[in-house]
Design an enzyme around this catalytic site. Structure first.
Site, PDB file in Angstrom:
ATOM      1  N   LYS A 196       0.841  -1.216  -0.051  1.00  0.00           N
ATOM      2  CA  LYS A 196      -0.050  -0.087  -0.060  1.00  0.00           C
ATOM      3  C   LYS A 196       0.753   1.303   0.033  1.00  0.00           C
ATOM      4  O   LYS A 196       1.790   1.341   0.898  1.00  0.00           O
ATOM      5  CB  LYS A 196      -0.879   0.095   1.336  1.00  0.00           C
ATOM      6  N   LYS A 254      -2.174  -1.539  -3.722  1.00  0.00           N
ATOM      7  CA  LYS A 254      -3.059  -0.513  -3.650  1.00  0.00           C
ATOM      8  C   LYS A 254      -2.389   0.906  -3.899  1.00  0.00           C
ATOM      9  O   LYS A 254      -1.105   1.194  -3.248  1.00  0.00           O
ATOM     10  CB  LYS A 254      -3.733  -0.305  -2.494  1.00  0.00           C
TER      11      LYS A 254
HETATM   12  C1  PBG Z   1      -7.685   3.561   5.515  1.00  0.00           C
HETATM   13  C2  PBG Z   1      -7.788   3.262   4.200  1.00  0.00           C
HETATM   14  C3  PBG Z   1      -7.563   4.274   3.101  1.00  0.00           C
HETATM   15  C4  PBG Z   1      -8.228   3.737   2.019  1.00  0.00           C
HETATM   16  C5  PBG Z   1      -8.554   2.351   2.469  1.00  0.00           C
HETATM   17  N1  PBG Z   1      -7.984   2.290   3.690  1.00  0.00           N
HETATM   18  C6  PBG Z   1      -7.126   5.636   3.243  1.00  0.00           C
HETATM   19  C7  PBG Z   1      -5.872   5.808   3.627  1.00  0.00           C
HETATM   20  O1  PBG Z   1      -4.790   5.115   3.898  1.00  0.00           O
HETATM   21  O2  PBG Z   1      -5.538   7.146   4.047  1.00  0.00           O
HETATM   22  C8  PBG Z   1      -8.068   4.159   0.548  1.00  0.00           C
HETATM   23  C9  PBG Z   1      -9.264   3.614  -0.317  1.00  0.00           C
HETATM   24  C10 PBG Z   1      -9.513   4.682  -1.316  1.00  0.00           C
HETATM   25  O3  PBG Z   1      -8.830   5.880  -1.618  1.00  0.00           O
HETATM   26  O4  PBG Z   1     -10.419   4.407  -1.869  1.00  0.00           O
HETATM   27  N2  PBG Z   1      -6.323   2.934   6.154  1.00  0.00           N
END
Ligand code: PBG
Length: 331
Positions: A196, A254
């Site tokens: 991520k 992601k």
């Molecule tokens: C939170 C989380 C996020 C997303 C999924 N879980 C945001 C972040 O890490 O700030 C992002 C999903 C999206 O942008 O569609 N941990």
């Protein structure tokens, strides 16, 4: 060698094209993220995600039934936590009667066969908008892992099929796995957000959940001390290897489109299902261009989905999943 080989022969008609098509997508490949809010009869459009909504539990029922009727068999739940319930410890995250825990039950009651996955991270519950506990300007790792393990357990107890830790703390997969095993939740799976990235594409999601990191002195305004550096490629292999070793059943990359090189690297390296999250900013970009008539939305979402699958995704988490399922059905 030309003219003995004319590649256009294999493109001449729809029939031959479908016969030699290498990648196919079906609703089985997709998972729908859902945003849940407290209240009654709420279906509230997210301003930076036109056409996407936050649902109160009563309205969630119809949505989940619709998703199932389109052939999509999994949802990924997120909750928007009321401000007075936020703190720096994730207290509300482990409330057995919290919104997430009730949402899990609501979905399972509405469609028992629906595979329910839940987001595990503190940010919607954090007064600082961080995925873990903040102390002296740092996001604590091990203390955060403790509460995240309890959070995952609480989701399992409420009926979640899989927990999906998106927090990027080190060692959380092992801690969650051990906690689940210890409490007898052998069958609860873990979909780990393994690679991520600290991406700028999460903006609309943070609007949707009111979960952006706060802009206060001495507190990091971004998530770069735990999410991955966008410049790094081999690090994704290392992160993913660790999550697999710690017990992840599914790993994730992601965001989606900008990181398809990573998806292919993981596909070529690991023999485990790979999920790709086409995130909120990706959705917002397509929507914005489509609303102006600059892009053909249906064609673009099909193309992007195909590209994500072709890169190696087994599962695609997408805000466009319902649209894709409808498009596939009309073919
Ligand atoms: C939170 C989380 C996020 C997303 C999924 N879980 C945001 C972040 O890490 O700030 C992002 C999903 C999206 O942008 O569609 N941990």
């Amino acid at each position: 060698m030309y003219p003995l080989r004319r590649n256009r022969r294999l493109r001449a008609t729809q029939a031959i094209r479908s016969l030699v098509q290498e990648t196919t997508i079906s609703p089985n490949d997709f998972q729908t993220p859902l945003f849940v809010v407290e209240g009654k009869n709420i279906k509230d459009e997210i301003s930076s995600m036109p056409g996407y909504y936050r649902f109160s539990l009563d309205r969630l029922v119809e949505e989940v039934k619709l998703i199932w009727s389109l052939g999509i068999k999994s949802v990924l739940l997120f909750v928007k936590v009321e401000h007075h319930l936020k703190d720096n410890k994730g207290t509300e995250a482990i409330n057995p009667n919290g919104l997430m825990q009730r949402a899990i039950k609501t979905v399972k009651d509405a469609v028992p066969a629906m595979l329910v996955m839940t987001d595990v991270a503190l940010d919607p519950y954090s007064i600082f908008g961080h995925d873990g506990i903040v102390e002296k300007g740092k996001i604590l790792n091990d203390a955060s892992v403790d509460i995240l393990s309890q959070m995952a357990l609480s989701h399992a107890q409420a009926g979640a099929d899989f927990v999906a830790p998106s927090d990027m703390m080190d060692g959380r997969i092992l801690a969650i796995r051990e906690t689940l095993e210890h409490e007898g939740y052998y069958d609860t799976g873990i979909m780990s957000y393994s690679a991520k990235y600290a991406s700028a594409f999460y903006g609309p999601f943070r609007d949707a959940l009111d979960s952006a990191p706060v802009d206060t002195q001495d507190i990091p305004k971004d998530k770069k001390t735990y999410q991955m550096d966008i410049a790094n490629r081999t690090e994704a292999i290392r992160e993913t290897q660790m999550d697999i070793d710690e017990g992840a059943d599914i790993v994730m990359v992601k965001p989606g489109l900008c990181y398809l090189d990573i998806v292919r690297d993981l596909k070529n390296t690991f023999d485990i299902p790979i999920a790709v999250y086409q995130v909120s900013g990706e959705y917002a970009m397509i929507k914005a261009a489509a609303q102006r008539g600059w892009l053909d939305e249906n064609a673009v979402i099909m193309e992007q989905s195909m590209a994500i699958k072709r890169a190696g995704a087994d599962i695609i988490s997408s805000y466009y999943s319902k649209d894709i399922a409808r498009l596939i059905a009309n073919l």
